[in-house]
Design an enzyme around this catalytic site. Structure first.
Site, PDB file in Angstrom:
ATOM      1  N   ASP A  85      -6.704  -0.937   4.499  1.00  0.00           N
ATOM      2  CA  ASP A  85      -6.062  -0.365   3.313  1.00  0.00           C
ATOM      3  C   ASP A  85      -6.360   1.119   3.126  1.00  0.00           C
ATOM      4  OD1 ASP A  85      -4.705  -2.667   2.651  1.00  0.00           O
ATOM      5  OD2 ASP A  85      -6.358  -3.484   1.479  1.00  0.00           O
ATOM      6  N   ARG A 125       0.790  -1.239   0.000  1.00  0.00           N
ATOM      7  CA  ARG A 125       0.000   0.000   0.000  1.00  0.00           C
ATOM      8  C   ARG A 125       0.819   1.284   0.000  1.00  0.00           C
ATOM      9  NH1 ARG A 125      -3.138  -3.101  -2.396  1.00  0.00           N
ATOM     10  NH2 ARG A 125      -5.056  -3.769  -1.412  1.00  0.00           N
TER      11      ARG A 125
HETATM   12  N1  ARG Z   1      -6.388  -7.997   6.293  1.00  0.00           N
HETATM   13  C1  ARG Z   1      -5.262  -7.818   5.431  1.00  0.00           C
HETATM   14  C2  ARG Z   1      -4.590  -6.516   5.700  1.00  0.00           C
HETATM   15  O1  ARG Z   1      -5.177  -5.676   6.270  1.00  0.00           O
HETATM   16  C3  ARG Z   1      -5.583  -8.009   3.991  1.00  0.00           C
HETATM   17  C4  ARG Z   1      -6.494  -7.049   3.335  1.00  0.00           C
HETATM   18  C5  ARG Z   1      -6.581  -7.470   1.918  1.00  0.00           C
HETATM   19  N2  ARG Z   1      -7.661  -7.041   1.155  1.00  0.00           N
HETATM   20  C6  ARG Z   1      -8.468  -7.886   0.454  1.00  0.00           C
HETATM   21  N3  ARG Z   1      -9.224  -7.399  -0.458  1.00  0.00           N
HETATM   22  N4  ARG Z   1      -8.488  -9.159   0.695  1.00  0.00           N
HETATM   23  O2  ARG Z   1      -3.454  -6.334   5.355  1.00  0.00           O
END
Ligand code: ARG
Length: 393
Positions: A122, A93
């Site tokens: 995110d 990110r």
């Molecule tokens: N929970 C994880 C994180 O916050 C993964 C998030 C990923 N997003 C998805 N669309 N699966 O890093």
């Protein structure tokens, strides 16, 4: 003149609908696609962005930068969130956000946008990074604002606006993928009691169906950076790709956990990280060989803090940068080779060597070659225990 918004575009339903939604509200949308190894930004995805109304699609291959500047530092810091998550999504990110800002600056755009929901991590990572770099940029998060209450409503909207969405390929999960790993959530996984069904995992074979014979792999590190596999030098991206394939075939790198999100909720997450898992085992073991006790143990204490900062979107903050400087300093002697045995989901170190090894066989041996002065131990223990004499009564 319409404002220009640079959108972090993935090619999926949400961000495709974001393009249209933003153009309908008077913005000129530039779709920015970052290649972090999720699979080629396909011609289809580019066409979809255009069909949804993007005035321009910009694709950048960020794979090398991702591995060298994000994954390697996290590996060296031993950053694992809550003991089980190697942070693949979290690491990508700040990189994507930094490029989003760069694209906005080059195009003279005044706003950036992302397709994250209002309860994930995110959004925090994107927005904190963008604001750290340029607080004047406006940030738009259509998914937090728009009127759609379900995926079906979004699909209807896409159909109405002739956005070519591939519904047949739709997975029952929400998936984020890059070179360092895959994050899988929602669908049946929302029941924390339910075992992930066979279709959950993307690349890693079930350990019980993994290859029947063990494989050995040797990983060489130079100042903390993985450089060779089985003696052959590889560039960062190729090295990770190879280890991903090897680990996946042997069932290595799956994890399933309840995770504490930044926004306060617990969520059920399933991850795949074959290369990362192997490299972590190897790197940790090499440090055990070359770092002295004080440094090794202090550094173990830092790992959890480093992981929390990465998870929470604080990649560019002063504390995280200071920890980077510390970790970098610790890697000067992390050079050597680790041999691992991969078999049906287990990844075990079986041998290690280094020109900086602190292991001295003549001091450790219980054979006749012993050079350790056992009589010196008596005086050592006397003084070592002196402060506590009688205090346990
Ligand atoms: N929970 C994880 C994180 O916050 C993964 C998030 C990923 N997003 C998805 N669309 N699966 O890093």
């Amino acid at each position: 003149m319409n404002r220009t918004v640079v959108l972090a575009y993935s090619g999926g339903l949400d961000t495709s609908v974001c393009v249209k939604w933003l153009t309908e509200r008077g913005s000129r949308v530039v779709a920015f696609m970052a290649d972090v190894g999720q699979g080629d930004p396909s011609a289809k995805a580019i066409a979809r962005a255009k069909a949804a109304g993007a005035s321009r699609v910009i694709v950048r291959d960020l794979r090398r930068e991702f591995v060298a500047d994000y994954c390697w530092p996290a590996l060296q810091a031993h950053a694992v969130y809550e003991g089980k998550y190697l942070l693949a999504t979290a690491l990508s990110r700040p990189l994507i956000a930094a490029h989003l800002v760069d694209v906005a600056h080059r195009l003279g755009a005044t706003a950036v946008a992302h397709g994250c929901t209002g309860k994930g991590n995110d959004q925090v990572r994107f927005e904190v990074t963008v604001r750290t770099l340029d607080p004047r940029l406006e940030i738009v998060a259509p998914v937090r604002e728009w009127e759609f209450k379900s995926r079906e409503e979004e699909i209807d909207y896409a159909k109405r606006h002739r956005i070519p969405i591939d519904i047949s390929k739709r997975s029952p999960y929400s998936i984020d993928q890059n070179l360092w790993g895959t994050s899988i959530e929602s669908g049946v996984l929302e029941d924390p009691q339910a075992e992930p069904p066979a279709d959950t995992y993307r690349s890693i074979r079930a350990p019980e169906r993994a290859k029947g014979a063990p494989a050995y792999v040797t990983v060489a590190f130079s100042r903390g950076v993985p450089t060779r596999l089985n003696g052959t030098a590889h560039a960062p991206v190729a090295l990770v790709e190879r280890l991903n394939r090897l680990g996946a075939a042997h069932g290595i790198g799956r994890s399933d956990l309840i995770e504490s999100r930044v926004v306060g909720i617990k969520s059920r997450e399933v991850y795949e990280a074959p290369a990362g898992t192997i490299l972590f085992e190897a790197h940790q073991e090499l440090e055990r060989l070359v770092l002295d006790r004080e440094l090794l143990q202090f550094k173990q204490g830092v790992a959890g803090d480093y992981a929390r900062l990465v998870y929470a979107g604080l990649w560019l903050t002063p504390l995280k940068r200071a920890l980077d400087a510390f970790v970098r300093q610790t890697q000067r002697r992390v050079t050597g080779t680790v041999r691992l045995k991969l078999f049906k989901g287990s990844c075990r170190v079986v041998g290690r060597s280094s020109p900086y090894s602190l292991y001295r066989e003549r001091l450790a041996t219980y054979s006749a070659r012993d050079a350790f002065d056992q009589r010196a131990a008596e005086g050592f223990i006397k003084l070592y225990g002196l402060p506590y004499e009688g205090s346990g009564k």
